[in-house]
Design a protein around this motif. Structure first.
Motif, PDB file in Angstrom:
ATOM      1  N   VAL A 161     -28.116 -47.519 -28.129  1.00  0.00           N
ATOM      2  CA  VAL A 161     -28.682 -48.106 -29.459  1.00  0.00           C
ATOM      3  C   VAL A 161     -27.634 -47.617 -30.272  1.00  0.00           C
ATOM      4  O   VAL A 161     -27.221 -48.366 -31.264  1.00  0.00           O
ATOM      5  N   ARG A 162     -27.306 -46.212 -30.496  1.00  0.00           N
ATOM      6  CA  ARG A 162     -26.584 -45.767 -31.586  1.00  0.00           C
ATOM      7  C   ARG A 162     -25.164 -46.227 -31.468  1.00  0.00           C
ATOM      8  O   ARG A 162     -24.757 -46.657 -32.618  1.00  0.00           O
ATOM      9  N   PHE A 163     -24.684 -46.458 -30.352  1.00  0.00           N
ATOM     10  CA  PHE A 163     -23.305 -46.762 -30.461  1.00  0.00           C
ATOM     11  C   PHE A 163     -22.973 -48.400 -30.524  1.00  0.00           C
ATOM     12  O   PHE A 163     -22.049 -48.918 -30.852  1.00  0.00           O
ATOM     13  N   ALA A 164     -24.140 -48.962 -29.940  1.00  0.00           N
ATOM     14  CA  ALA A 164     -24.162 -50.613 -30.175  1.00  0.00           C
ATOM     15  C   ALA A 164     -24.205 -50.821 -31.610  1.00  0.00           C
ATOM     16  O   ALA A 164     -23.316 -51.755 -32.106  1.00  0.00           O
ATOM     17  N   ILE A 165     -24.930 -50.177 -32.369  1.00  0.00           N
ATOM     18  CA  ILE A 165     -24.989 -50.325 -33.817  1.00  0.00           C
ATOM     19  C   ILE A 165     -23.892 -49.911 -34.437  1.00  0.00           C
ATOM     20  O   ILE A 165     -23.121 -50.739 -35.406  1.00  0.00           O
ATOM     21  N   ALA A 166     -23.354 -48.872 -34.163  1.00  0.00           N
ATOM     22  CA  ALA A 166     -22.193 -48.425 -34.946  1.00  0.00           C
ATOM     23  C   ALA A 166     -21.060 -49.102 -34.462  1.00  0.00           C
ATOM     24  O   ALA A 166     -20.116 -49.454 -35.329  1.00  0.00           O
ATOM     25  N   GLY A 167     -21.002 -49.404 -33.303  1.00  0.00           N
ATOM     26  CA  GLY A 167     -19.738 -50.406 -32.861  1.00  0.00           C
ATOM     27  C   GLY A 167     -19.819 -51.605 -33.415  1.00  0.00           C
ATOM     28  O   GLY A 167     -18.706 -52.348 -33.889  1.00  0.00           O
ATOM     29  N   ALA A 168     -20.962 -52.304 -33.621  1.00  0.00           N
ATOM     30  CA  ALA A 168     -21.100 -53.615 -34.124  1.00  0.00           C
ATOM     31  C   ALA A 168     -20.675 -53.683 -35.425  1.00  0.00           C
ATOM     32  O   ALA A 168     -20.020 -54.417 -36.169  1.00  0.00           O
ATOM     33  N   ILE A 169     -21.026 -52.642 -36.300  1.00  0.00           N
ATOM     34  CA  ILE A 169     -20.836 -52.410 -37.921  1.00  0.00           C
ATOM     35  C   ILE A 169     -19.311 -52.101 -38.081  1.00  0.00           C
ATOM     36  O   ILE A 169     -18.822 -52.940 -38.647  1.00  0.00           O
ATOM     37  N   THR A 228     -11.921 -48.009 -31.928  1.00  0.00           N
ATOM     38  CA  THR A 228     -13.043 -47.601 -31.792  1.00  0.00           C
ATOM     39  C   THR A 228     -14.185 -48.076 -31.577  1.00  0.00           C
ATOM     40  O   THR A 228     -15.355 -47.925 -30.908  1.00  0.00           O
ATOM     41  N   GLY A 229     -14.240 -49.410 -32.239  1.00  0.00           N
ATOM     42  CA  GLY A 229     -15.564 -50.349 -32.363  1.00  0.00           C
ATOM     43  C   GLY A 229     -15.445 -50.858 -30.869  1.00  0.00           C
ATOM     44  O   GLY A 229     -16.650 -50.864 -30.368  1.00  0.00           O
ATOM     45  N   MET A 230     -14.485 -51.068 -30.251  1.00  0.00           N
ATOM     46  CA  MET A 230     -14.298 -51.766 -28.900  1.00  0.00           C
ATOM     47  C   MET A 230     -14.904 -50.808 -27.827  1.00  0.00           C
ATOM     48  O   MET A 230     -15.694 -50.848 -27.004  1.00  0.00           O
ATOM     49  N   GLU A 231     -14.381 -49.327 -28.219  1.00  0.00           N
ATOM     50  CA  GLU A 231     -14.856 -48.569 -27.136  1.00  0.00           C
ATOM     51  C   GLU A 231     -16.255 -48.031 -27.076  1.00  0.00           C
ATOM     52  O   GLU A 231     -16.967 -47.748 -26.302  1.00  0.00           O
ATOM     53  N   MET A 232     -16.702 -48.101 -28.562  1.00  0.00           N
ATOM     54  CA  MET A 232     -18.078 -48.012 -28.716  1.00  0.00           C
ATOM     55  C   MET A 232     -19.110 -48.928 -28.071  1.00  0.00           C
ATOM     56  O   MET A 232     -20.039 -48.470 -27.405  1.00  0.00           O
ATOM     57  N   LEU A 233     -18.780 -50.210 -28.283  1.00  0.00           N
ATOM     58  CA  LEU A 233     -19.577 -51.334 -27.458  1.00  0.00           C
ATOM     59  C   LEU A 233     -19.213 -51.023 -25.887  1.00  0.00           C
ATOM     60  O   LEU A 233     -20.276 -51.417 -25.302  1.00  0.00           O
ATOM     61  N   GLY A 234     -18.258 -50.616 -25.445  1.00  0.00           N
ATOM     62  CA  GLY A 234     -18.131 -50.516 -23.912  1.00  0.00           C
ATOM     63  C   GLY A 234     -18.793 -49.385 -23.271  1.00  0.00           C
ATOM     64  O   GLY A 234     -19.595 -49.384 -22.543  1.00  0.00           O
TER      65      GLY A 234
END
Length: 330
Positions: A48-56, A195-201
């Protein structure tokens, strides 16, 4: 690939304010994780943490830089997924899972070994040179870990072996992700986009781990505490988005050796906060082991060995902004 370049004109006050954010924000993430996993399953929490941060991050990139950056290729998406899986899936997932039983201060000291693992695997897999000081640093790190967890695993058995194994695995996965990012991966040149792409991955891998491990099926939303929700919000906003923005900015304003001091300060902040807020024990053994580990990391950082681009701690987002000649910070 993108390189770190210093932009003149930034005041020393702003530079040190950004570095202070790295000291406090990333040093406090270990405490935040410890509190968050008190009632939120670890893989669910991290996903949840990285999905939200990555999406933002991705939303901000596409809105603010629309028409300036090119659309990522399939190769860039694939390699971003691999990097995110290693850095965030393996690195962050293992930290979150291990901190269910391991104190945050001990976790931070073990995670500080990351540059040592980078040096070891860099020598094995890509033939990076390892000066004598670097070899001594590796030895010091191993001794420090033995002092820190050896008696608790062998003599009094006060630490969970599975939790320690997970925490030790975390910087190993992080080091492998750093090496792949530096030597094999094709990632977008814009650091925020990458970074956003890596967070979603990484979030996708963590979500899969939560599903396979049964966390999602066993989770009860009504049992989640306010403290855990606040900790999750702090990790997402401050630990990921705010700290990453400060880091991306200061990379272009200050020398990397100055910025990399957060590698030595973060464990101190984590140990202090664990003692202050959670009442975690700080004994002579922890102090001695921490000092030995930090010395080992300092020798690695100062040894001049070629390392992958600067990556962040497992408590922070993935950074791809410095060259392979730059320091690898813990």
């Amino acid at each position: 690939m993108p390189t770190t370049r210093r932009t003149p004109g930034a005041s020393a006050v702003l530079v040190w304010a950004a570095i202070l954010i790295l000291y406090l924000a990333w040093g406090s993430t270990y405490l935040g994780i410890r509190i968050a996993v008190g009632s939120i399953p670890p893989f669910v929490m991290a996903a949840v943490r990285f999905a939200i941060a990555g999406a933002i991050l991705l939303t901000a990139v596409f809105v603010l830089r629309r028409g300036v950056i090119s659309r990522p290729s399939l190769r860039e998406w694939r390699d971003s997924f691999i990097v995110g899986a290693l850095l965030l899936g393996g690195g962050m997932g293992a930290v979150a899972w291990g901190e269910q039983t391991i104190p945050s201060g001990i976790t931070a000291l073990l995670i500080a070994m990351m540059p040592i693992w980078v040096a070891v695997f860099g020598r094995i897999f890509v033939g990076q040179t390892l000066p004598r000081a670097g070899a001594v640093g590796i030895g010091a790190g191993v001794v420090g870990v033995a002092i820190l967890v050896g008696p608790s695993l062998v003599i009094d058995r006060s630490l969970d072996p599975a939790g320690i194994a997970a925490i030790i695995f975390s910087p190993i996965s992080w080091a492998l992700g750093s090496l792949f990012s530096a030597h094999r991966a094709r990632l977008p040149g814009d650091p925020f986009l990458a970074t956003g792409m890596e967070m979603l991955g990484g979030s996708a891998v963590l979500a899969a781990a939560a599903l396979v491990s049964g966390e999602i099926g066993a989770m009860r939303v009504e049992s989640i505490t306010t403290d855990s929700l606040l900790a999750l919000a702090y990790l997402t906003v401050v630990g990921s988005i705010v700290a990453f923005t400060a880091f991306a900015w200061v990379l272009r304003q200050a020398p990397l050796p100055m910025i990399a001091t957060y590698a030595f300060v973060n464990p101190i902040v984590a140990v202090f906060l664990g003692w202050l807020i959670l009442g975690e024990e700080i004994g002579p053994r922890q102090v001695i082991a921490g000092a030995v580990i930090v010395v080992g990391v300092a020798l690695i950082v100062a040894s001049g060995a070629r390392r992958p681009r600067l990556q962040e701690t497992p408590g922070s987002p993935a950074i791809r902004s410095a060259t392979s000649d730059d320091v690898a910070a813990a």
